[in-house]
Design a protein around this motif. Structure first.
Motif, PDB file in Angstrom:
ATOM      1  N   SER A  68       5.605  -7.553  -1.753  1.00 31.94           N
ATOM      2  CA  SER A  68       4.563  -7.361  -0.823  1.00 31.94           C
ATOM      3  C   SER A  68       4.106  -6.099  -0.213  1.00 31.94           C
ATOM      4  O   SER A  68       4.541  -5.139  -0.192  1.00 31.94           O
ATOM      5  CB  SER A  68       5.324  -8.148   0.445  1.00 31.94           C
ATOM      6  OG  SER A  68       5.731  -9.391  -0.056  1.00 31.94           O
TER       7      SER A  68
ATOM      8  N   ARG B 192       2.571  -3.158   1.676  1.00 34.73           N
ATOM      9  CA  ARG B 192       2.659  -2.410   2.828  1.00 34.73           C
ATOM     10  C   ARG B 192       1.681  -1.221   2.778  1.00 34.73           C
ATOM     11  O   ARG B 192       1.290  -0.695   1.799  1.00 34.73           O
ATOM     12  CB  ARG B 192       4.326  -1.739   2.993  1.00 34.73           C
ATOM     13  CG  ARG B 192       5.166  -2.976   3.005  1.00 34.73           C
ATOM     14  CD  ARG B 192       6.545  -2.540   3.088  1.00 34.73           C
ATOM     15  NE  ARG B 192       6.957  -1.491   2.363  1.00 34.73           N
ATOM     16  CZ  ARG B 192       8.310  -1.158   2.138  1.00 34.73           C
ATOM     17  NH1 ARG B 192       9.185  -1.846   2.775  1.00 34.73           N
ATOM     18  NH2 ARG B 192       8.642  -0.334   1.426  1.00 34.73           N
ATOM     19  N   GLU B 193       1.653  -0.728   3.966  1.00 34.15           N
ATOM     20  CA  GLU B 193       0.504   0.580   4.170  1.00 34.15           C
ATOM     21  C   GLU B 193       1.021   1.570   3.251  1.00 34.15           C
ATOM     22  O   GLU B 193       0.147   2.326   2.683  1.00 34.15           O
ATOM     23  CB  GLU B 193       0.642   0.787   5.702  1.00 34.15           C
ATOM     24  CG  GLU B 193      -0.090  -0.314   6.458  1.00 34.15           C
ATOM     25  CD  GLU B 193      -1.631  -0.386   6.003  1.00 34.15           C
ATOM     26  OE1 GLU B 193      -2.495   0.402   5.718  1.00 34.15           O
ATOM     27  OE2 GLU B 193      -1.867  -1.884   6.076  1.00 34.15           O
ATOM     28  N   GLU B 194       2.508   1.916   3.009  1.00 34.12           N
ATOM     29  CA  GLU B 194       2.815   3.034   2.199  1.00 34.12           C
ATOM     30  C   GLU B 194       2.408   2.728   0.905  1.00 34.12           C
ATOM     31  O   GLU B 194       2.630   3.771   0.107  1.00 34.12           O
ATOM     32  CB  GLU B 194       4.454   3.033   2.252  1.00 34.12           C
ATOM     33  CG  GLU B 194       4.980   3.473   3.669  1.00 34.12           C
ATOM     34  CD  GLU B 194       5.087   2.033   4.621  1.00 34.12           C
ATOM     35  OE1 GLU B 194       4.973   1.033   4.008  1.00 34.12           O
ATOM     36  OE2 GLU B 194       5.514   2.403   5.612  1.00 34.12           O
ATOM     37  N   HIS B 195       2.170   1.681   0.551  1.00 34.55           N
ATOM     38  CA  HIS B 195       1.609   1.351  -0.833  1.00 34.55           C
ATOM     39  C   HIS B 195       0.313   1.560  -1.125  1.00 34.55           C
ATOM     40  O   HIS B 195      -0.207   1.277  -2.486  1.00 34.55           O
ATOM     41  CB  HIS B 195       2.003  -0.125  -1.388  1.00 34.55           C
ATOM     42  CG  HIS B 195       3.294  -0.431  -1.350  1.00 34.55           C
ATOM     43  ND1 HIS B 195       3.934  -1.807  -1.017  1.00 34.55           N
ATOM     44  CD2 HIS B 195       4.609   0.133  -1.345  1.00 34.55           C
ATOM     45  CE1 HIS B 195       5.206  -1.923  -0.938  1.00 34.55           C
ATOM     46  NE2 HIS B 195       5.670  -0.698  -1.322  1.00 34.55           N
TER      47      HIS B 195
END
Length: 129
Positions: free
Chosen positions: A34, A36-39
Motif C-alpha cells: 500500500s 505511503r508517503e515514503e514511497h
C-alpha cells in the motif's frame, strides 16, 4: 509460511519499510504493497518510486522461490532486469510471482506488478543454485 520466509520477513530491513503483505490470489500467492508517503517517486504525480517497485519485486521473488522450492536458506539474486511499463500511481500495488525455470544451475523467477488490473512493471530475477 515456512521458517526461512518468516526469517526473511523479520530480518530484511527494507521489508518493514515497504509494508509488504501476503494476500491470496486466484493465481496462487500474491503480495501487496500500500502506498505511503515514503514511497513517493514523483511528488507532483504521486507515483511509487522505481526503487520501491524494484525492491518490492525482488523480495517477492525471493519469498516465492523459498516457498516454491522449499529452500532451507534465503536465496541470493545474481541478476535482475526490471521493466517499467507505466507510472504506478498512489494506491495498492500487487505482485504476482511465477517460476519460469528451475534448472540445475539457475533459477529464474518473473514478477508482474499491477496497480488495480493494469500491469505497471515486470521483473525477472536470476538465482544460482
Amino acid at each position: 509460511m515456512n521458517k526461512v520466509q518468516k526469517e526473511m520477513l523479520e530480518n530484511t530491513p527494507f521489508v518493514e519499510f515497504l509494508g509488504l503483505e501476503t494476500v491470496d490470489s486466484d493465481k496462487g500467492i500474491a503480495y501487496q504493497l500500500s502506498f505511503r508517503e515514503e514511497h513517493i517517486g514523483n511528488t507532483l504525480l504521486r507515483t511509487f518510486h522505481g526503487g520501491i517497485l524494484a525492491s518490492f519485486g525482488e523480495i517477492t521473488a525471493a519469498l516465492y522461490l523459498v516457498q516454491s522450492l522449499d529452500l532451507d536458506k534465503e536465496p541470493s539474486c545474481n541478476s535482475m532486469t526490471f521493466d517499467y511499463l507505466r507510472p504506478a500511481f498512489a494506491g495498492s500495488i500487487r505482485a504476482e510471482p511465477r517460476l519460469i525455470r528451475a534448472g540445475r544451475r539457475f533459477i529464474v523467477v518473473s514478477v508482474d506488478i499491477y496497480l488495480d488490473k493494469k500491469l505497471v512493471s515486470i521483473g525477472r530475477f536470476i538465482y544460482t543454485r
